[in-house]
Design a protein around this motif. Structure first.
Motif, PDB file in Angstrom:
ATOM      1  N   THR A 147       0.832  -1.199   0.000  1.00 56.50           N
ATOM      2  CA  THR A 147       0.000   0.000   0.000  1.00 56.50           C
ATOM      3  C   THR A 147       0.866   1.249   0.000  1.00 56.50           C
ATOM      4  O   THR A 147       2.046   1.207   0.334  1.00 56.50           O
ATOM      5  N   GLU A 150      -0.804   6.253   2.581  1.00 57.64           N
ATOM      6  CA  GLU A 150      -2.141   6.395   3.179  1.00 57.64           C
ATOM      7  C   GLU A 150      -2.814   5.037   3.335  1.00 57.64           C
ATOM      8  O   GLU A 150      -4.014   4.948   3.606  1.00 57.64           O
ATOM      9  N   ASN A 151      -2.055   3.972   3.135  1.00 55.79           N
ATOM     10  CA  ASN A 151      -2.532   2.591   3.224  1.00 55.79           C
ATOM     11  C   ASN A 151      -3.606   2.242   2.199  1.00 55.79           C
ATOM     12  O   ASN A 151      -4.447   1.385   2.428  1.00 55.79           O
ATOM     13  N   ASN A 152      -3.563   2.906   1.059  1.00 59.31           N
ATOM     14  CA  ASN A 152      -4.442   2.561  -0.052  1.00 59.31           C
ATOM     15  C   ASN A 152      -3.735   1.523  -0.919  1.00 59.31           C
ATOM     16  O   ASN A 152      -2.552   1.681  -1.225  1.00 59.31           O
ATOM     17  N   GLN A 156      -4.651  -1.736  -6.699  1.00 56.99           N
ATOM     18  CA  GLN A 156      -6.037  -1.343  -6.969  1.00 56.99           C
ATOM     19  C   GLN A 156      -6.075   0.008  -7.691  1.00 56.99           C
ATOM     20  O   GLN A 156      -6.823   0.191  -8.637  1.00 56.99           O
ATOM     21  N   LYS A 157      -5.240   0.962  -7.245  1.00 58.77           N
ATOM     22  CA  LYS A 157      -5.196   2.283  -7.895  1.00 58.77           C
ATOM     23  C   LYS A 157      -4.796   2.148  -9.359  1.00 58.77           C
ATOM     24  O   LYS A 157      -5.361   2.790 -10.229  1.00 58.77           O
TER      25      LYS A 157
END
Length: 164
Positions: A147, A150-152, A156-157
């Motif tokens: 990630t 920001e722990n995203n 996936q992005k």
């Protein structure tokens, strides 16, 4: 009790995943205090040159120079963030063994922070993943970074961008 890591190893190879691992490692090292050492390593996979009939040392020197410039930028960024105890090495050989065993032993590493592999399932089956090998064989803790800060989820992005 909170785990205190004193010697953090971060393998960097110029990939986005390695950069994320580095950025998170800086944050972890800062939280663990000024005594924490951050050691960055880039491994030039010399096995890749075995199939080249006219092996040229200039090629290795060019790869090494590029790696040095990249890694020195990371060291400068870490020191700017307040991590004075940051250094690096450029190694030659099999990345899996160097990252999982040799460097941790030499540096007394207690945490390896490594980027998630960018390989697909078939590539992992055929050539293997350095990340997978390190998580399976290292004697110290291994944190696989998947990630952003920001722990995203990074993967996936990337998928969302491609679908737009």
């Amino acid at each position: 009790m909170l785990q205190q890591y004193k010697n953090i190893l971060v393998p960097v190879d110029g990939s986005k995943e390695a950069e994320l691992a580095f950025k998170k490692a800086v944050q972890v090292a800062k939280r663990n205090g000024p005594q924490t050492k951050l050691h960055l390593v880039h491994v030039v996979d010399t096995r890749a040159f075995q199939n080249i009939s006219s092996f040229d040392t200039a090629m290795v020197e060019q790869i090494t120079d590029t790696a040095r410039k990249t890694i020195e930028g990371y060291v400068a960024e870490a020191k700017k963030a307040g991590l004075e105890n940051t250094d690096y090495s450029i190694e030659y050989g099999a990345p899996k063994v160097i990252i999982a065993k040799e460097i941790p032993e030499e540096e007394n590493t207690d945490l390896i922070m490594i980027g998630a592999t960018g390989l697909n399932a078939v590539e992992r089956l055929l050539i293997g993943s350095v990340t997978e090998y390190v998580t399976r064989t290292a004697a110290c803790d291994v944190l696989v970074v998947r990630t952003d800060l920001e722990n995203n989820p990074v993967l996936q992005k990337d998928k969302e961008r491609k679908n737009k």
